[in-house]
Design a protein around this motif. Sequence first.
Motif, PDB file in Angstrom:
ATOM      1  N   UNK A   1     -35.184  30.346  50.846  1.00 49.72           N
ATOM      2  CA  UNK A   1     -36.562  30.140  51.266  1.00 49.72           C
ATOM      3  C   UNK A   1     -36.764  29.010  52.253  1.00 49.72           C
ATOM      4  N   UNK A   2     -35.705  28.407  52.753  1.00 47.11           N
ATOM      5  CA  UNK A   2     -35.824  27.312  53.707  1.00 47.11           C
ATOM      6  C   UNK A   2     -36.035  27.876  55.108  1.00 47.11           C
ATOM      7  N   UNK A   3     -36.994  27.307  55.839  1.00 45.19           N
ATOM      8  CA  UNK A   3     -37.288  27.780  57.190  1.00 45.19           C
ATOM      9  C   UNK A   3     -36.105  27.514  58.119  1.00 45.19           C
ATOM     10  N   UNK A   4     -35.802  28.504  58.949  1.00 48.87           N
ATOM     11  CA  UNK A   4     -34.731  28.387  59.934  1.00 48.87           C
ATOM     12  C   UNK A   4     -35.367  28.368  61.321  1.00 48.87           C
ATOM     13  N   UNK A   5     -35.224  27.273  62.037  1.00 46.52           N
ATOM     14  CA  UNK A   5     -35.786  27.150  63.373  1.00 46.52           C
ATOM     15  C   UNK A   5     -34.671  26.935  64.386  1.00 46.52           C
ATOM     16  N   UNK A   6     -34.965  27.308  65.627  1.00 45.97           N
ATOM     17  CA  UNK A   6     -33.976  27.135  66.680  1.00 45.97           C
ATOM     18  C   UNK A   6     -33.658  25.687  66.961  1.00 45.97           C
ATOM     19  N   UNK A   7     -34.614  24.809  66.756  1.00 50.00           N
ATOM     20  CA  UNK A   7     -34.371  23.392  66.999  1.00 50.00           C
ATOM     21  C   UNK A   7     -33.390  22.821  65.986  1.00 50.00           C
ATOM     22  N   UNK A   8     -33.553  23.200  64.730  1.00 51.08           N
ATOM     23  CA  UNK A   8     -32.676  22.672  63.682  1.00 51.08           C
ATOM     24  C   UNK A   8     -31.321  23.364  63.669  1.00 51.08           C
ATOM     25  N   UNK A   9     -31.288  24.633  64.077  1.00 52.04           N
ATOM     26  CA  UNK A   9     -30.050  25.420  64.027  1.00 52.04           C
ATOM     27  C   UNK A   9     -29.852  26.057  65.400  1.00 52.04           C
ATOM     28  N   UNK A  10     -29.223  25.345  66.337  1.00 54.43           N
ATOM     29  CA  UNK A  10     -29.167  25.766  67.747  1.00 54.43           C
ATOM     30  C   UNK A  10     -28.643  27.171  67.968  1.00 54.43           C
ATOM     31  N   UNK A  11     -27.647  27.594  67.189  1.00 52.50           N
ATOM     32  CA  UNK A  11     -27.090  28.929  67.406  1.00 52.50           C
ATOM     33  C   UNK A  11     -28.090  30.036  67.119  1.00 52.50           C
ATOM     34  N   UNK A  12     -29.102  29.742  66.323  1.00 55.57           N
ATOM     35  CA  UNK A  12     -30.087  30.763  65.978  1.00 55.57           C
ATOM     36  C   UNK A  12     -31.214  30.872  66.999  1.00 55.57           C
ATOM     37  N   UNK A  13     -31.387  29.852  67.832  1.00 53.30           N
ATOM     38  CA  UNK A  13     -32.548  29.813  68.713  1.00 53.30           C
ATOM     39  C   UNK A  13     -32.717  31.075  69.553  1.00 53.30           C
ATOM     40  N   UNK A  14     -31.685  31.562  70.258  1.00 50.75           N
ATOM     41  CA  UNK A  14     -31.889  32.762  71.073  1.00 50.75           C
ATOM     42  C   UNK A  14     -31.892  34.060  70.262  1.00 50.75           C
ATOM     43  N   UNK A  15     -31.643  33.960  68.959  1.00 53.68           N
ATOM     44  CA  UNK A  15     -31.489  35.165  68.142  1.00 53.68           C
ATOM     45  C   UNK A  15     -32.683  35.431  67.236  1.00 53.68           C
ATOM     46  N   UNK A  16     -33.573  34.481  67.100  1.00 51.40           N
ATOM     47  CA  UNK A  16     -34.634  34.623  66.105  1.00 51.40           C
ATOM     48  C   UNK A  16     -35.514  35.834  66.367  1.00 51.40           C
ATOM     49  N   UNK A  17     -35.754  36.158  67.642  1.00 47.78           N
ATOM     50  CA  UNK A  17     -36.609  37.313  67.944  1.00 47.78           C
ATOM     51  C   UNK A  17     -35.978  38.622  67.480  1.00 47.78           C
ATOM     52  N   UNK A  18     -34.673  38.635  67.288  1.00 44.79           N
ATOM     53  CA  UNK A  18     -34.022  39.863  66.823  1.00 44.79           C
ATOM     54  C   UNK A  18     -34.374  40.182  65.378  1.00 44.79           C
ATOM     55  N   UNK A  19     -34.957  39.222  64.664  1.00 47.90           N
ATOM     56  CA  UNK A  19     -35.328  39.466  63.273  1.00 47.90           C
ATOM     57  C   UNK A  19     -36.712  40.073  63.140  1.00 47.90           C
ATOM     58  N   UNK A  20     -37.366  40.457  64.243  1.00 40.36           N
ATOM     59  CA  UNK A  20     -38.698  41.033  64.157  1.00 40.36           C
ATOM     60  C   UNK A  20     -38.665  42.360  63.426  1.00 40.36           C
TER      61      UNK A  20
END
Length: 541
Positions: free
Chosen positions: A179-198
């Motif tokens: 349940x912890x929020x994952x943001x691109x700032x905190x986790x750089x590798x996820x930043x360009x990928x977050x939109x893929x979770x739509x």
Amino acid sequence: MAHLSSRRRHSRSPLKAFAAVAVVCAVAAGGAYAAGVGPFDRGSDAPAPAAADQARAFLADWSGGHYDRAAARTTNPSRARDVLRSFTAGLDIGKPRLTAAAAERTAGDRVRVAFTAKMPVTGLGTWVYKSHVPLQEQANGSWKVDWSLGLVHPHLSEKEKFRLERQDTAVPQVEDRNGKALTGKAYPSLQPLLAQFTDGGGRPRGSILLVDRVTGETKRTETTFGRQAGKGGEAGDAPVKTTLDAAWQSAADRALESGADGRNASLVALRVDNGEILAMANTPATGFNRAVSGTYAPGSTWKIVTSSALLLKNAVTPDTVVDCPKHLIVGKEFHNVETSEFRGATFQKDFTESCNTAFISLRGKLGGSELGDVARTYFGVGQEWHIGIPSYDGSVPRPADETEKAASMIGQGRIQANPLIMASVTATAASGRFHQPTIVLGSKDGTSTTPLPAAVVGRLRTMMRATVTGGTAHVLADLPGEIGAKTGTAEVAEGEENNGWLVAQRGNVAVACVVEQGVTGGGSAGPILHNLLSSVPGDPS
């Protein structure tokens, strides 16, 4: 560690380096002999086998990005080269999967081969359509592809072309398994990928349109991707629940940042018991997720699968003597890293020291398609995975000849994988059962596999453990826990350094890392995984 070449130490396989950085799906027609064109009727109306071979070779070159070679097989090489290249680049298409059907004769000197095209559009999904390759017999008796725009797609013409339109998609809230929020700032590798979770793990929205070449007027919509506006609401209404673990993701980002030394690298960590992905990371953190969508030769990490195939047939045991000479010629010269040799070595020694020549010498123990069958049946490689975001699920084509079969024994030739696939292979070897990797809770699973026999699993685990305690993965030997591992060195292209691989399993976690131009697995990927496993010493909750 896989290292094949001619007599020059750093010569390379034909696999082009760009394949490691393309957004891809698996290639079904990997060569002139790979597509499924059956035996031909030899009657007067039967299509010429040479024509079908030419069509399959054209599709293989096109799918592999070898546009010059594909174009040279046509009646208009200059135009064909430009169109094939612009079609792929203009629509953000990665590596296509082009599957040929049976050939049919349409006239005395003409043959056509229908095919299904699966075009992976970066970040959106796969565009599927059907077309055909027309062929014409030449005066000298050879066959050429009769070039036309309609070959590429039936609706492509001199008056109309395709245009890709992406729709802005709100980046959703993404949470880890706790349940912890994952943001691109905190986790750089996820930043360009977050939109893929739509769309709850689906893809962002977009369309491929057929438009007038002059006016730009839309003539028709060829295909759409993702949930469209007005059909179920907008993305981002509720947090997307992922299987990621914030501690593992953070450790993965740090490990790559400190250990990649400016090179492209990626890794995946997942749970052994259910395939849930704990971390996926890339450096640099660009929009291309090499960790799950890249296509790489897996090198000697693939010897886990090769060993499984040999053990399943009782072709060897760990104590079987399989000599490890410096060189072995199978159409070309193969050798070991640093031209090492281990005379009178056991199969386990060959595994722990990653002896290429020993594994290649056992190629006669396996049938032509057997390595691919084992990969698919027991490890799920090449089946269609639904992990929750776009992914490439591996390819193990049937070898075209003995040289390619020799290369496939050591994870070269046309075998393709990525860290996601090799982490899954490692987990399957450790547990005996394949679990489709997932990153979004509730992802569907359409795979079907068979468990590995317990005896095979026990031998694999023993050999992987020995690779850490006394073999090429000794970089992990000082870590606590019964870690098992396998290194890999994979050739890429002429004039480039090898890619370095390392896969490992500790407790309920399997990890895989590749470092482009890392030279050796132990020397490049080894410190990265050592850092990762040191940072997160326990199993995930």
